[in-house]
Design a protein around this motif. Structure first.
Motif, PDB file in Angstrom:
ATOM      1  N   GLU A 143     -15.309  -0.866  -4.041  1.00 28.20           N
ATOM      2  CA  GLU A 143     -14.238  -1.582  -3.357  1.00 28.20           C
ATOM      3  C   GLU A 143     -13.088  -0.681  -2.935  1.00 28.20           C
ATOM      4  O   GLU A 143     -12.482  -0.876  -1.876  1.00 28.20           O
ATOM      5  CB  GLU A 143     -13.720  -2.692  -4.259  1.00 28.20           C
ATOM      6  N   SER A 144     -12.751   0.296  -3.755  1.00 31.17           N
ATOM      7  CA  SER A 144     -11.645   1.192  -3.412  1.00 31.17           C
ATOM      8  C   SER A 144     -11.908   2.577  -3.975  1.00 31.17           C
ATOM      9  O   SER A 144     -12.603   2.745  -4.983  1.00 31.17           O
ATOM     10  CB  SER A 144     -10.306   0.649  -3.939  1.00 31.17           C
ATOM     11  N   LYS A 183     -10.078   1.441   1.098  1.00 29.62           N
ATOM     12  CA  LYS A 183     -10.645   0.185   0.623  1.00 29.62           C
ATOM     13  C   LYS A 183     -11.798  -0.175   1.558  1.00 29.62           C
ATOM     14  O   LYS A 183     -11.715   0.034   2.780  1.00 29.62           O
ATOM     15  CB  LYS A 183      -9.607  -0.926   0.584  1.00 29.62           C
ATOM     16  N   TYR A 239      -6.455   7.198   0.237  1.00 27.92           N
ATOM     17  CA  TYR A 239      -6.841   5.961  -0.451  1.00 27.92           C
ATOM     18  C   TYR A 239      -7.582   5.087   0.542  1.00 27.92           C
ATOM     19  O   TYR A 239      -7.105   4.845   1.658  1.00 27.92           O
ATOM     20  CB  TYR A 239      -5.584   5.246  -0.952  1.00 27.92           C
ATOM     21  N   THR A 243       0.809  -1.217   0.000  1.00 25.92           N
ATOM     22  CA  THR A 243       0.000   0.000   0.000  1.00 25.92           C
ATOM     23  C   THR A 243       0.841   1.265   0.000  1.00 25.92           C
ATOM     24  O   THR A 243       0.554   2.227  -0.726  1.00 25.92           O
ATOM     25  CB  THR A 243      -0.944   0.000   1.214  1.00 25.92           C
TER      26      THR A 243
END
Length: 383
Positions: free
Chosen positions: A238-239, A262, A260, A154
């Motif tokens: 989902e993200s 998820k 970011y 990540t």
């Protein structure tokens, strides 16, 4: 927040998807006017397809991540990492130095672009009380046939998504993309979702927003397919990547801060928007300069590494083409020497001689060494 209500992408919503211009066919006309019109229209796709370029640069910042297994509970994993990215003419290198968690403190992770993929490696800090022969272990680097850091890494992946000019995403068609799960799952035939993307105006060089949904299928152990139950049987968001702060350098807009996320389904959900934040990563850039070749040189790879090469196509599951790399100079995956070596690995018998078993044992030891060191350090710190 740990609870969100997000909704699937509306495929009819206008968004940028790497659209190309289409010129309708013209009937043959005798007039000069029609010929000129056809000539002008035929130029349009070439102009539209041109990509803007960014100047060479080096950026530094910090990214923090938190991973949750249940909503409203403390994070089960948190990290803080100092990241460095250098980019020039389509080439990039990203390095992360971990500050947290304690068991990762001082660990360096490095990933850079190869002509036909990327390569990544870890460098582990020297442990107190290490045996003298530990220094003799040759570090390993893994090469992938992808254009970005493995999505499961990540810290480096989000840095790449934020700051890589004209980022090469794994799109599969208009509005569809490989879900950014792991490097192993990128090419799985069931790994596909819808996406919506926007770029940072006015240059359209950096991604400003990226939303990806899945297709109603998740993956279990050994890539087992899991069909989601309603209301997630048609998929869910989902993200989500969002750029939140920018700056201007010599007339070009650059990213400074980004988030970011998820998501995972909530229990007893009634709609596909009943989700919680499973992963949150926040990137903050605090230094942006012209390309720093000295920094790239100072953070060079070890002089000799064992290459665990996944770039050759059609390799059996779990198999890498192993060879030595000196001074980070990688042969192309299509180089005859790599092609021949890959062919040998593809045809290796499952039942082999004792010599082959010895070779595979050494390869496994080299491959798993970083994980072994991490586990050892974790246990030693807890004693």
């Amino acid at each position: 927040m740990n609870r969100s209500r997000l909704f699937l992408i509306n495929p009819s919503r206008k968004h940028i998807e790497g659209q190309c211009w289409e010129v309708a066919p013209f009937r043959a006309l005798a007039s000069l006017f029609s010929w000129v019109l056809l000539s002008v229209c035929s130029v349009v796709p070439v102009h539209a397809a041109k990509q803007p370029t960014a100047p060479a640069f080096t950026a530094e910042g910090t990214i923090s991540t938190a991973f949750y297994t249940l909503p409203g509970t403390p994070a089960v994993y948190m990290s803080e990492c100092r990241v460095f990215i250098s980019s020039s003419n389509g080439w990039w290198q990203i390095e992360g130095v971990f500050k947290q968690p304690d068991t990762m403190a001082g660990t360096t992770e490095n990933c850079r672009r190869l002509p036909d993929g990327v390569r990544c490696f870890f460098l582990w800090p020297k442990l107190s009380g290490d045996a003298p022969n530990t220094k003799a272990v040759t570090p390993s680097a893994t090469a992938y046939a992808i254009s970005f850091p493995p999505p499961e890494r990540t810290e480096l992946f989000v840095t790449w998504l934020a700051l890589c000019p004209n980022a090469e995403l794994p799109t599969t068609g208009k509005g569809t993309i490989r879900r950014l799960l792991t490097a192993e799952l990128l090419n799985h035939p069931n790994n596909e979702g819808q996406y919506a993307i926007h770029y940072l105006e006015p240059d359209d060089v950096f991604v400003s927003e990226l939303v990806i949904t899945n297709n109603g299928i998740d993956f279990g152990i050994n890539q087992t397919l899991i069909t989601n139950r309603p209301p997630f049987h048609n998929g869910y968001t989902e993200s989500m990547y969002q750029l939140t702060k920018t700056t201007n350098v010599n007339g070009m807009t650059f990213p400074l801060e980004a988030t970011y996320r998820k998501f995972a389904p909530l229990r007893n959900a009634s709609t596909s928007g009943d989700l919680f934040e499973m992963l949150v990563a926040r990137l903050r850039i605090d230094k942006l300069t012209s390309f720093d070749s000295q920094h790239v040189s100072d953070n060079a790879s070890p002089p000799v590494m064992v290459a665990l090469d996944r770039r050759p196509p059609n390799l059996p599951d779990g198999i890498t083409v192993n060879h030595m790399v000196t001074n980070d100079q990688w042969l192309a995956a299509k180089d005859p020497r790599i092609v021949e070596l890959a062919s040998t690995y593809r045809h290796m018998p499952k039942k082999a001689s004792p010599h082959w078993g010895l070779v595979m044992t050494l390869v496994v030891l080299l491959t798993t060494l970083p994980v072994t060191v991490f586990v050892f350090r974790s246990k030693s710190k807890n004693i």
